[in-house]
Design an enzyme around this catalytic site. Structure first.
Site, PDB file in Angstrom:
ATOM      1  N   LEU A  13     -13.999   8.718   7.180  1.00  0.00           N
ATOM      2  CA  LEU A  13     -13.499   9.999   7.663  1.00  0.00           C
ATOM      3  C   LEU A  13     -12.101   9.795   8.241  1.00  0.00           C
ATOM      4  CD1 LEU A  13     -16.762  11.087   9.565  1.00  0.00           C
ATOM      5  CD2 LEU A  13     -16.171  11.555   7.188  1.00  0.00           C
TER       6      LEU A  13
ATOM      7  N   MET B 207      -7.847  16.025  13.891  1.00  0.00           N
ATOM      8  CA  MET B 207      -9.071  16.308  14.646  1.00  0.00           C
ATOM      9  C   MET B 207      -8.809  16.375  16.150  1.00  0.00           C
ATOM     10  SD  MET B 207     -12.242  16.980  14.461  1.00  0.00           S
ATOM     11  CE  MET B 207     -13.057  16.542  12.933  1.00  0.00           C
TER      12      MET B 207
ATOM     13  N   ARG C  94      -7.607  19.211   2.902  1.00  0.00           N
ATOM     14  CA  ARG C  94      -8.268  19.498   1.622  1.00  0.00           C
ATOM     15  C   ARG C  94      -9.597  20.205   1.851  1.00  0.00           C
ATOM     16  NH1 ARG C  94      -8.078  13.611  -0.588  1.00  0.00           N
ATOM     17  NH2 ARG C  94      -6.186  13.226   0.593  1.00  0.00           N
TER      18      ARG C  94
ATOM     19  N   HIS D 204     -11.335   5.794  -2.172  1.00  0.00           N
ATOM     20  CA  HIS D 204     -11.548   5.020  -0.942  1.00  0.00           C
ATOM     21  C   HIS D 204     -12.443   3.802  -1.214  1.00  0.00           C
ATOM     22  CE1 HIS D 204     -11.033   8.947   1.607  1.00  0.00           C
ATOM     23  NE2 HIS D 204      -9.886   8.296   1.576  1.00  0.00           N
TER      24      HIS D 204
ATOM     25  N   ASN E 107       0.869  -1.179   0.000  1.00  0.00           N
ATOM     26  CA  ASN E 107       0.000   0.000   0.000  1.00  0.00           C
ATOM     27  C   ASN E 107       0.908   1.232   0.000  1.00  0.00           C
ATOM     28  OD1 ASN E 107      -1.815   2.023   0.619  1.00  0.00           O
ATOM     29  ND2 ASN E 107      -2.950   0.790   2.100  1.00  0.00           N
TER      30      ASN E 107
HETATM   31  P1  ADP Z   1      -5.539   8.371   6.351  1.00  0.00           P
HETATM   32  O1  ADP Z   1      -6.620   9.065   5.610  1.00  0.00           O
HETATM   33  O2  ADP Z   1      -4.232   9.084   6.324  1.00  0.00           O
HETATM   34  O3  ADP Z   1      -5.462   6.869   6.125  1.00  0.00           O
HETATM   35  P2  ADP Z   1      -6.597   7.728   8.985  1.00  0.00           P
HETATM   36  O4  ADP Z   1      -7.811   7.004   8.589  1.00  0.00           O
HETATM   37  O5  ADP Z   1      -5.525   6.992   9.717  1.00  0.00           O
HETATM   38  O6  ADP Z   1      -5.978   8.579   7.834  1.00  0.00           O
HETATM   39  O7  ADP Z   1      -7.065   8.965   9.909  1.00  0.00           O
HETATM   40  C1  ADP Z   1      -6.150   9.876  10.397  1.00  0.00           C
HETATM   41  C2  ADP Z   1      -6.879  10.941  11.198  1.00  0.00           C
HETATM   42  O8  ADP Z   1      -7.690  10.325  12.181  1.00  0.00           O
HETATM   43  C3  ADP Z   1      -5.946  11.838  11.998  1.00  0.00           C
HETATM   44  O9  ADP Z   1      -5.545  12.938  11.246  1.00  0.00           O
HETATM   45  C4  ADP Z   1      -6.806  12.274  13.160  1.00  0.00           C
HETATM   46  O10 ADP Z   1      -7.410  13.501  12.826  1.00  0.00           O
HETATM   47  C5  ADP Z   1      -7.895  11.243  13.237  1.00  0.00           C
HETATM   48  N1  ADP Z   1      -7.887  10.544  14.516  1.00  0.00           N
HETATM   49  C6  ADP Z   1      -7.144   9.507  14.900  1.00  0.00           C
HETATM   50  N2  ADP Z   1      -7.428   9.172  16.183  1.00  0.00           N
HETATM   51  C7  ADP Z   1      -8.357  10.032  16.618  1.00  0.00           C
HETATM   52  C8  ADP Z   1      -9.068  10.224  17.841  1.00  0.00           C
HETATM   53  N3  ADP Z   1      -8.846   9.448  18.891  1.00  0.00           N
HETATM   54  N4  ADP Z   1      -9.960  11.226  17.907  1.00  0.00           N
HETATM   55  C9  ADP Z   1     -10.177  12.031  16.855  1.00  0.00           C
HETATM   56  N5  ADP Z   1      -9.560  11.904  15.674  1.00  0.00           N
HETATM   57  C10 ADP Z   1      -8.663  10.928  15.552  1.00  0.00           C
END
Ligand code: ADP
Length: 405
Positions: free
Chosen positions: A216, A291, A248, A187, A7
């Site tokens: 998300l 977040m 974005r 996605h 990936n």
């Molecule tokens: P990607 O799109 O890079 O694969 P992920 O699905 O791993 O991303 O999501 C990453 C995002 O998830 C981080 O930027 C963060 O904002 C959010 N995130 C991760 N853990 C938490 C949490 N406990 N509470 C709120 N947001 C979270």
């Protein structure tokens, strides 16, 4: 069967190895027997390699690099050498699955990689300039390290490729449509996985189910899924369309771009950078794309962080509503990925808007963010679920199925 999943993203290369019994795929997602990650951008000119196994072996190395290929080769060698060894040799890998971001109009399903498929992925680089070239590099690294092992491309766009034209076509001059300008959606592997897992958890037939899946993460997209098929989605020609994301913007009035070009001399490159990297949660809050940090800033009384969350939730509700309208009803609402799985306030904020139709979250359960569970009350008209998305496992499953053909 030993399945290696690759990936490759712009800033990292994640890989894992699954061992799947030859008699068939397990019902529950399997756990990888080896996982590796290369971070390319953390330190200039240094690749950070980390390999782990469930037995507890850990390898961490910083590798100076000019090109990525030798580092990927070094990562692969940890499969059959050293403390993280899980294979006798390279030839025990049966199939390698690659996440490929853009399959354009060509691919509606995963495919076995051939020279023609490689050429098409290369041609589609114009549509995904950051991702398709690194995906191709991963395919070539495997050819070099493992010779002519079977390789499969699993496209982010494939799950949406059978969207009806009326959902995919932008109302622009028809010549643009003929050039391939349309909504592709992304996605897809995650939305597909969530569909199957939701059907399994609800004990429903996926071919008789209307779902809205909310992926998300850093990138955010929704899909409207009817009878196992994506019929609408919020990302579009590129992953910039739709919801507000970490960095974005999501959808904006295209005239904003024209205005900035005419009045302030902005270039296409500058607009592309600002909308992709300096917008979204980061742009509005001025704090972060994460977040968690936006929430911390809100707790400290930062008004721009509060505004960023308010815009994020407003757009999320708006677009969930539009996906429900595309479906003409809803049998389950699903949250997944980093924010979707871990941020109770985002799920609660989104669901609030649908209380009118009898959708009711179990607020206590929601607070606990339980994975792969229903988090609505028993009398909610529509079940709400958190699904832990497992894109790598979904890619491994696709490989298993293609190898059976
Ligand atoms: P990607 O799109 O890079 O694969 P992920 O699905 O791993 O991303 O999501 C990453 C995002 O998830 C981080 O930027 C963060 O904002 C959010 N995130 C991760 N853990 C938490 C949490 N406990 N509470 C709120 N947001 C979270």
């Amino acid at each position: 069967m030993k399945i290696l999943v690759m990936n490759a993203g712009s800033s990292s290369q994640k890989s894992c190895l699954y061992e799947v019994p030859d008699r068939g795929l397990p019902e529950q997602p399997a756990t990888p027997v080896w996982e590796a990650q290369i971070d390319w951008t953390h330190q200039q000119g240094i690749a950070e390699l980390k390999v782990t196994t469930p037995a507890g072996a850990v390898l961490k190395e910083e590798v100076p690099f000019q090109s990525r290929m030798p580092v990927v080769a070094q990562m692969l060698e940890t499969l059959w050498n050293g403390d993280t060894q899980v294979l006798s040799d390279a030839s025990s890998i049966d199939v390698v699955g690659h996440r490929v971001v853009h399959g354009g109009e060509h691919y509606h399903d995963s495919v076995r990689i051939t020279p023609e498929v490689k050429a098409t992925i290369a041609d589609l680089a114009a549509l995904a300039p950051v991702h398709n070239p690194v995906n191709l590099e991963g395919i070539e690294a495997i050819e070099k390290a493992l010779g002519d092992v079977a390789q499969v491309a699993v496209f982010d766009t494939a799950f949406h490729a059978r969207m009806p034209d009326y959902a995919a076509i932008y109302p622009v001059p028809y010549e643009w449509v003929e050039k391939g300008i349309r909504r592709y959606g992304f996605h897809g592997t995650s939305h597909r996985y969530c569909t199957q897992r939701t059907a399994q958890l609800l004990n429903r037939d996926p071919n008789n189910l209307r779902l809205v899946t909310c992926h998300l993460g850093n990138g955010c997209s929704l899909a409207a899924i009817r009878n196992g098929r994506s019929i609408d989605t919020t990302m579009g020609f590129t992953p910039l369309d739709g919801l507000m994301m970490g960095t974005r913007s999501g959808s904006v009035d295209p005239s904003i771009l024209l205005y900035l070009m005419h009045e302030e001399g902005y270039t296409a490159e500058k607009l592309e950078r600002l909308l992709n990297q300096n917008s979204g949660l980061l742009g509005i809050s001025g704090v972060s794309n994460d977040m968690r940090l936006v929430m911390k800033a809100i707790a400290e009384g930062n008004p721009r962080a509060k505004l960023a969350l308010d815009v994020y939730l407003h757009r999320l509700r708006q677009l969930i509503g539009s996906m429900i309208a595309s479906l003409g009803g809803l049998d389950a609402l699903v949250f997944t990925a980093g924010v979707g799985e871990n941020a109770p306030h985002v799920r609660a904020g989104a669901c609030e808007a649908f209380a009118y139709m009898g959708l009711k979250l179990d607020l206590e359960k929601n607070e606990q963010s339980p994975r792969d569970q229903v988090i609505s009350t028993p009398d909610s008209t529509v079940p709400v679920l958190i699904i832990h998305t497992q894109e790598d496992w979904a890619i491994a499953r696709e490989c298993w199925e293609i190898v059976q053909e």
